[in-house]
Design a protein around this motif. Structure first.
Motif, PDB file in Angstrom:
ATOM      1  N   UNK A  62      -4.855  -8.809  -4.086  1.00  0.00           N
ATOM      2  CA  UNK A  62      -5.469  -7.786  -3.562  1.00  0.00           C
ATOM      3  C   UNK A  62      -6.436  -8.308  -2.350  1.00  0.00           C
ATOM      4  N   UNK A  63      -6.726  -7.724  -1.260  1.00  0.00           N
ATOM      5  CA  UNK A  63      -7.692  -8.015  -0.364  1.00  0.00           C
ATOM      6  C   UNK A  63      -9.094  -7.329  -0.859  1.00  0.00           C
ATOM      7  N   UNK A  64     -10.028  -7.800   0.102  1.00  0.00           N
ATOM      8  CA  UNK A  64     -11.538  -7.115  -0.537  1.00  0.00           C
ATOM      9  C   UNK A  64     -11.370  -5.766  -0.625  1.00  0.00           C
ATOM     10  N   UNK A  65     -11.058  -5.120   0.478  1.00  0.00           N
ATOM     11  CA  UNK A  65     -11.106  -3.632   0.284  1.00  0.00           C
ATOM     12  C   UNK A  65     -10.427  -3.142  -0.975  1.00  0.00           C
ATOM     13  N   UNK A  66      -9.264  -3.641  -1.159  1.00  0.00           N
ATOM     14  CA  UNK A  66      -8.553  -3.277  -2.297  1.00  0.00           C
ATOM     15  C   UNK A  66      -9.207  -3.400  -3.501  1.00  0.00           C
ATOM     16  N   UNK A  67      -9.772  -4.597  -3.646  1.00  0.00           N
ATOM     17  CA  UNK A  67     -10.383  -5.166  -4.698  1.00  0.00           C
ATOM     18  C   UNK A  67     -11.599  -3.909  -4.841  1.00  0.00           C
ATOM     19  N   UNK A  68     -12.413  -3.516  -3.903  1.00  0.00           N
ATOM     20  CA  UNK A  68     -13.528  -2.693  -4.073  1.00  0.00           C
ATOM     21  C   UNK A  68     -12.879  -1.182  -4.572  1.00  0.00           C
ATOM     22  N   UNK A  69     -11.862  -1.007  -4.108  1.00  0.00           N
ATOM     23  CA  UNK A  69     -11.264   0.505  -4.143  1.00  0.00           C
ATOM     24  C   UNK A  69     -10.909   0.444  -5.782  1.00  0.00           C
ATOM     25  N   UNK A  70     -10.411  -0.434  -6.350  1.00  0.00           N
ATOM     26  CA  UNK A  70      -9.982  -0.668  -7.656  1.00  0.00           C
ATOM     27  C   UNK A  70     -11.090  -0.614  -8.495  1.00  0.00           C
ATOM     28  N   UNK A  71     -12.081  -1.402  -8.236  1.00  0.00           N
ATOM     29  CA  UNK A  71     -13.277  -1.287  -9.151  1.00  0.00           C
ATOM     30  C   UNK A  71     -13.994   0.077  -9.200  1.00  0.00           C
ATOM     31  N   UNK A  72     -14.094   0.598  -7.956  1.00  0.00           N
ATOM     32  CA  UNK A  72     -14.495   2.011  -8.024  1.00  0.00           C
ATOM     33  C   UNK A  72     -13.915   3.192  -8.925  1.00  0.00           C
TER      34      UNK A  72
END
Ligand code: ADP
Ligand code: MG
Length: 454
Positions: A281-291
């Motif tokens: 996952x790219x950074x954005x996706x990693x953030x979204x997954x965490x949220x």
């Protein structure tokens, strides 16, 4: 003479030979780049498209071009131009599904994780195609992309998507006979059936268990390489289900072609449908997954914590989730505020885990050279044209970030360059990464190959 005209003629032939949806997906945006000698170079818009056309269509394309040209021609695919906007075109052009065939209710052996649904699968550029394909299959099992073959490194969502297909199919048709098995279970069941007394009866039951289904999902098929008997069994299972109009979905940690000791007939079965990969996952996706995960856990996690974790753990969604859980527990146990420093403490000591087997400079050089189709010798030479230099910088970046060598060592390895050149190269890539999604995809693709050991 080989020219754009040759390519256009070949494209006309391909349009006839390749299924319509596949043609739209992989060839509509393919462009002639150049030709010379007995070679023609064709550009496709994405890394993924390049992998697919190379893996599945290279021979067919070479034949079409050779016929158009009237002599043997080699075809090379390169990545150029931006990826098409979502949704992928191949979805829009897929053939209509036949009317559903009514089926008798049957036994299902359902052990699906309730968390692994489409609703809870966060989509980003690294997994969009696999997700779209899985969704599509769940809407029309047996009529599009059969089998669907998903592959990726560990912890990137293959099992999640398999279960999601199962949930969605059952929600629509509760009487669907569905079977989900880790490949290991399949193999063990078979070995048990073969070994035990009264094997005729056991084998019959084994067959019934796996063939009388509408949807068979086999997870981690790389396990098949263990025994010939299990390949044989899966081959016949596959054919029986396929012929009865059932759907098959498979996952693996690598594409069919790279599964060791896989029989050719089974591999070609695996490849007749759609082979799709999931990337890191790219950074954005990693953030979204965490949220999303925080929300599911009923907590709100401050952005700086999310950023810290997303920055720190990049290659594996399972580890990412684990890091969040660990942080939440750590904060609670020690009565600490949820902030980046807490996350840092919670994770201290874990940092090395992801880098337990750093790739060698040789492996990085080879993988980068192969990915961009630039000869290794050029990368090691004094050549400084923009393309060669750019690809060399990618190699520097990967060696610096993923490898174990120091800057001077990297410089020496890459044709005796100064360590400041390496530093400069890495900085350049870092800047480009902020702007260029495609470069990100390129780097992740190289990493995936390195992780595969390929
Ligand atoms: P794999 O089978 O590829 O090893 P899994 O499907 O087991 O990976 O995924 C690992 C974990 O990461 C699971 O808990 C899964 O729910 C989660 N996960 C992976 N990708 C996503 C995603 N895109 N959105 C939400 N969760 C994800
Ligand atoms: Mg899995």
């Amino acid at each position: 003479m080989l020219s754009q005209r040759t390519w256009e003629a070949a494209l006309g032939a391909l349009q006839v030979e390749v299924p319509k949806a596949d043609f739209a997906a992989w060839f509509r945006d393919a462009r002639f780049v150049r030709a010379g000698g007995r070679e023609i170079v064709v550009a496709v818009p994405t890394v993924f498209a390049k992998e697919i056309v190379t893996r599945r269509y290279r021979e067919l394309v070479a034949r079409a071009v050779s016929t158009a040209h009237g002599g043997d021609v080699d075809v090379t695919f390169v990545v150029q131009a931006e990826p098409p906007a979502a949704p992928p075109r191949w979805l829009a052009d897929s053939p209509p599904a036949p009317a559903p065939v009514p089926r008798a209710a049957g036994t299902s052996d359902i052990r699906l994780n309730p968390r692994y649904t489409f609703e809870r699968f966060v989509v980003g550029s690294s997994n969009r195609l696999a997700h779209a394909a899985a969704l599509r299959v769940s809407e029309r099992p047996g009529s599009v992309y059969n089998p669907l073959f998903l592959y990726s490194g560990v912890g990137l969502g293959k099992t999640h998507l398999l279960h999601a297909i199962g949930h969605a199919v059952l929600a629509r048709r509760p009487d669907t006979r569905l079977r989900y098995v880790p490949c290991e279970t399949f193999v063990n069941d078979l070995l048990y059936a073969i070994r035990t007394e009264g094997q005729g009866e056991r084998l019959r039951r084994f067959r019934e268990r796996y063939r009388a289904v509408d949807l068979l999902m086999v997870d981690d098929v790389e396990f098949l390489s263990r025994t010939e008997a299990s390949q044989e069994a899966l081959f016949h299972t596959f054919n029986a289900i396929y012929e009865a109009g059932g759907q098959i979905v498979l996952t693996s940690d690598r594409p069919p072609r790279e599964i060791a000791r896989l029989e050719a007939r089974l591999r070609s079965r695996f490849e007749v449908g759609l082979v799709a990969d999931l990337q890191a996952p790219d950074l954005d996706l990693r953030r979204m997954i965490l949220h999303q995960q925080a929300e599911a856990a009923g907590t709100r996690v401050p952005d700086d914590v999310v950023d810290f974790l997303a920055d720190r753990i990049t290659r594996n969604v399972r580890e990412l989730e684990g890091a969040l859980t660990r942080t939440l527990i750590y904060a609670e146990l020690h009565g600490l505020d949820l902030q980046a420093s807490t996350a840092e403490q919670a994770l201290s000591g874990l940092g090395r885990a992801a880098a337990d087997r750093p790739p060698t400079t040789d492996a990085i050089l080879a993988a980068t050279s192969r990915h961009f189709d630039v000869p290794q010798d050029d990368l090691l030479s004094k050549r400084r044209d923009a393309r060669t230099a750019g690809v060399r910088q990618v190699a520097m970046y990967l060696m610096r970030n993923d490898g174990r060598e120091t800057l001077p060592e990297i410089g020496r390895f890459l044709g005796g360059r100064d360590h400041t050149t390496v530093l400069h190269g890495c900085a350049k890539i870092e800047r480009r990464l902020k702007l260029e999604d495609r470069l990100k995809a390129d780097i992740e693709a190289i990493r995936a190959h390195l992780a595969d050991g390929s």
